[in-house]
Design a protein around this motif. Sequence first.
Motif, mmCIF file in Angstrom:
data_model
loop_
_atom_site.group_PDB
_atom_site.id
_atom_site.type_symbol
_atom_site.label_atom_id
_atom_site.label_comp_id
_atom_site.label_asym_id
_atom_site.label_seq_id
_atom_site.Cartn_x
_atom_site.Cartn_y
_atom_site.Cartn_z
ATOM 1 N N TYR A 1 37.577 51.692 40.272
ATOM 2 C CA TYR A 1 37.187 50.349 40.729
ATOM 3 C C TYR A 1 36.210 50.066 41.658
ATOM 4 C CZ TYR A 1 42.041 49.475 38.816
ATOM 5 O OH TYR A 1 43.015 49.566 37.809
ATOM 6 N N ASP A 2 35.554 48.830 41.631
ATOM 7 C CA ASP A 2 34.462 48.423 42.658
ATOM 8 C C ASP A 2 34.989 47.730 43.682
ATOM 9 O OD1 ASP A 2 32.071 48.002 43.879
ATOM 10 O OD2 ASP A 2 31.312 46.861 42.280
ATOM 11 N N PRO A 3 35.604 48.139 44.628
ATOM 12 C CA PRO A 3 36.533 47.283 45.522
ATOM 13 C C PRO A 3 35.678 46.811 46.580
ATOM 14 C CG PRO A 3 36.615 49.610 46.140
ATOM 15 C CD PRO A 3 35.818 49.623 45.038
ATOM 16 N N LEU A 4 36.056 45.782 47.334
ATOM 17 C CA LEU A 4 35.792 45.046 48.431
ATOM 18 C C LEU A 4 37.178 44.698 49.180
ATOM 19 C CD1 LEU A 4 33.558 43.698 50.434
ATOM 20 C CD2 LEU A 4 34.183 41.583 49.066
ATOM 21 N N THR A 5 37.093 44.900 50.792
ATOM 22 C CA THR A 5 38.238 44.753 51.374
ATOM 23 C C THR A 5 37.986 43.884 52.518
ATOM 24 O OG1 THR A 5 39.376 46.896 50.822
ATOM 25 C CG2 THR A 5 39.925 45.694 52.743
ATOM 26 N N THR B 1 42.080 43.906 49.212
ATOM 27 C CA THR B 1 41.519 44.593 48.493
ATOM 28 C C THR B 1 41.168 44.088 47.257
ATOM 29 O OG1 THR B 1 41.659 46.621 49.779
ATOM 30 C CG2 THR B 1 40.868 46.830 47.494
ATOM 31 N N ALA B 2 40.126 43.632 46.644
ATOM 32 C CA ALA B 2 39.933 43.074 45.204
ATOM 33 C C ALA B 2 38.760 44.038 44.505
ATOM 34 C CB ALA B 2 40.179 41.670 45.067
ATOM 35 N N ASP B 3 38.764 43.756 43.411
ATOM 36 C CA ASP B 3 37.656 44.253 42.400
ATOM 37 C C ASP B 3 36.498 43.151 42.464
ATOM 38 O OD1 ASP B 3 36.696 46.478 40.472
ATOM 39 O OD2 ASP B 3 36.531 44.739 39.539
ATOM 40 N N VAL B 4 35.400 43.540 42.702
ATOM 41 C CA VAL B 4 34.132 42.767 42.887
ATOM 42 C C VAL B 4 33.783 42.297 41.563
ATOM 43 C CG1 VAL B 4 31.602 42.847 43.323
ATOM 44 C CG2 VAL B 4 33.261 43.874 44.940
ATOM 45 N N ASN B 5 33.960 42.959 40.605
ATOM 46 C CA ASN B 5 33.598 42.656 39.116
ATOM 47 C C ASN B 5 34.476 41.593 38.404
ATOM 48 O OD1 ASN B 5 31.121 44.204 39.005
ATOM 49 N ND2 ASN B 5 32.413 45.868 38.791
ATOM 50 N N THR B 6 35.855 41.958 38.433
ATOM 51 C CA THR B 6 36.765 41.338 37.653
ATOM 52 C C THR B 6 37.408 40.222 38.849
ATOM 53 O OG1 THR B 6 38.567 42.654 38.160
ATOM 54 C CG2 THR B 6 37.337 42.844 36.298
ATOM 55 N N VAL C 1 43.004 35.509 50.607
ATOM 56 C CA VAL C 1 42.277 35.639 49.499
ATOM 57 C C VAL C 1 40.889 34.515 49.684
ATOM 58 C CG1 VAL C 1 44.013 36.630 48.153
ATOM 59 C CG2 VAL C 1 43.526 33.903 47.906
ATOM 60 N N GLN C 2 40.918 33.382 50.217
ATOM 61 C CA GLN C 2 39.950 32.418 50.433
ATOM 62 C C GLN C 2 38.841 33.349 51.254
ATOM 63 O OE1 GLN C 2 41.549 29.102 52.045
ATOM 64 N NE2 GLN C 2 42.733 28.486 50.158
ATOM 65 N N ALA C 3 38.980 34.100 52.508
ATOM 66 C CA ALA C 3 38.287 34.609 53.076
ATOM 67 C C ALA C 3 37.539 35.835 52.271
ATOM 68 C CB ALA C 3 39.171 35.244 54.193
ATOM 69 N N TRP C 4 38.320 36.650 51.342
ATOM 70 C CA TRP C 4 37.955 37.547 50.531
ATOM 71 C C TRP C 4 36.844 37.002 49.671
ATOM 72 C CZ3 TRP C 4 36.666 38.301 45.429
ATOM 73 C CH2 TRP C 4 36.542 39.906 45.239
ATOM 74 N N SER C 5 36.965 35.708 49.079
ATOM 75 C CA SER C 5 35.813 34.982 48.058
ATOM 76 C C SER C 5 34.863 34.556 48.986
ATOM 77 C CB SER C 5 36.562 33.765 47.606
ATOM 78 O OG SER C 5 37.773 34.131 46.648
ATOM 79 N N LYS C 6 35.043 34.204 50.233
ATOM 80 C CA LYS C 6 33.859 33.902 51.055
ATOM 81 C C LYS C 6 33.091 34.951 51.473
ATOM 82 C CE LYS C 6 32.831 31.527 55.586
ATOM 83 N NZ LYS C 6 33.480 30.630 56.752
ATOM 84 N N GLN C 7 33.477 36.280 51.718
ATOM 85 C CA GLN C 7 32.834 37.338 51.837
ATOM 86 C C GLN C 7 31.980 37.705 50.817
ATOM 87 O OE1 GLN C 7 32.349 38.712 54.951
ATOM 88 N NE2 GLN C 7 31.140 40.434 53.962
#
Length: 453
Positions: A352-356, A379-384, A442-448
């Motif tokens: 995966y291409d993860p971002l935490t 942690t979520a995948d940057v692409n999907t 998850v909003q913070a994840w999207s913002k980052q």
Amino acid sequence: MTHVLIIGGSDAGISAALRIREMAPKTKVTILLADDYPNFSICGLPFYLSGEVTDWHNLAHRTKDDIVREGIELLTRHRATLISPEKRSVTTIGPNGKIIEITYDKLIIGTGAVSSKPPVEGVDLAGVFFLRWMEDSFKLHTYLDECKPSSAIIIGGGYIGLEMADAFTVRGVKVTLVEYFPTVLNTVHTSFGKMVEDELKRHGVEVHSGTAVDKIQQNGERLLLTGSSGFSATGNLVLVAAGAKPESEIAKGAGILLNPQGAIKVNQFMETNIPNIYAAGDCVETWHQLLQKNVYMPLGTTAHKQGRVAGENAVGGKREFQGSLGTQVVKVFDLAIARTGLREEEARQAGYDPLTVSFETWDHKVYYPGAHPFNIRVTADVNTKAILGAQIIGHYQGEVAKRIDIFATAIFHRMSVEQLNDLDLSYTPPLSSPWDPVQMAVQAWSKQLNKTG
């Protein structure tokens, strides 16, 4: 009449037996149990030893009579010693030493796991304890009651080690905890592990992380432990909580395939490589939903599910075990720590291409009394944008378990961060916020992602 024989009467074995009774009531079901304690909550042992659960009988999910009333034949103190697939039989030694052979049409192996014994000199000395089964807890409970130790050393900073540090402290026993990895609870990020260490120290526990124990030796009436980097400590008792390994020797002797960790190899129908033989629970490998492969990950929740699948399929079903995400939660003094899915490094190794992203908020509206801080790692995948994992640490009364279960549900259904953000979650000021903490995370994840993308 079809006869299903089950070796083991803990989570997987009992779940299998009960499912068989539901699906095929006329089927004969027999459970062979090596000890005298079927269907007991092994996860509850630390709370029995702390005194918070005052009677060990209360740890039973069901009594022997409850199980028998379900139409299940329960043979306690019957240790299975040999499986003969050709004869479809199991040889067992009963409580009087009598050897008997029991035939089956279908066999389910649920032998569980045993405590790992680290290569430490002196690990077999008197005063050194393990904790896996009811009889282990009785030995330790008797020692605590009769010898009234003032100090204990715990080898291992995983779930059992942490819960027992709490339990011993509740009993007034001074605790020293030794962990091989850089921080305790190495299933979560090191920053969370450090927070747990701080909580342990706040309650008087002496913590030595990044330390390997080499030797245990008698030192008068106490035990002396020595190890790496000059480590030395003495205590009245030692508890070894260094993990577990599958109890699979009887399966191996029958020609059943094992994985490199010694766990029984099964498919998602819980079938072994030998026809008519199924296996489930802590003795088997587990299908990981995100990794899409089998791993060894023993958990009580998983054992229940696998046992249910094995039982259903043993009487003609075709149900698949849907897999595990390693969802866990543990209480350590005033903290609860939970995790599900993959950590960032695990996700990257899996392709995966993860971002935490780390996010801190409150477990409910701060103006309502009793609000506590929440630390969440997503942690979520940057692409999907698919959610891959989450970790939460917060006060144990702050519904940490509820929040990690939301993440686990989202991962199970392959939800993206935005789909989780769209969920209609409950709110009242004493319990949450209009945006639940998981949604704020998850909003913070999207913002980052937008910043870095």
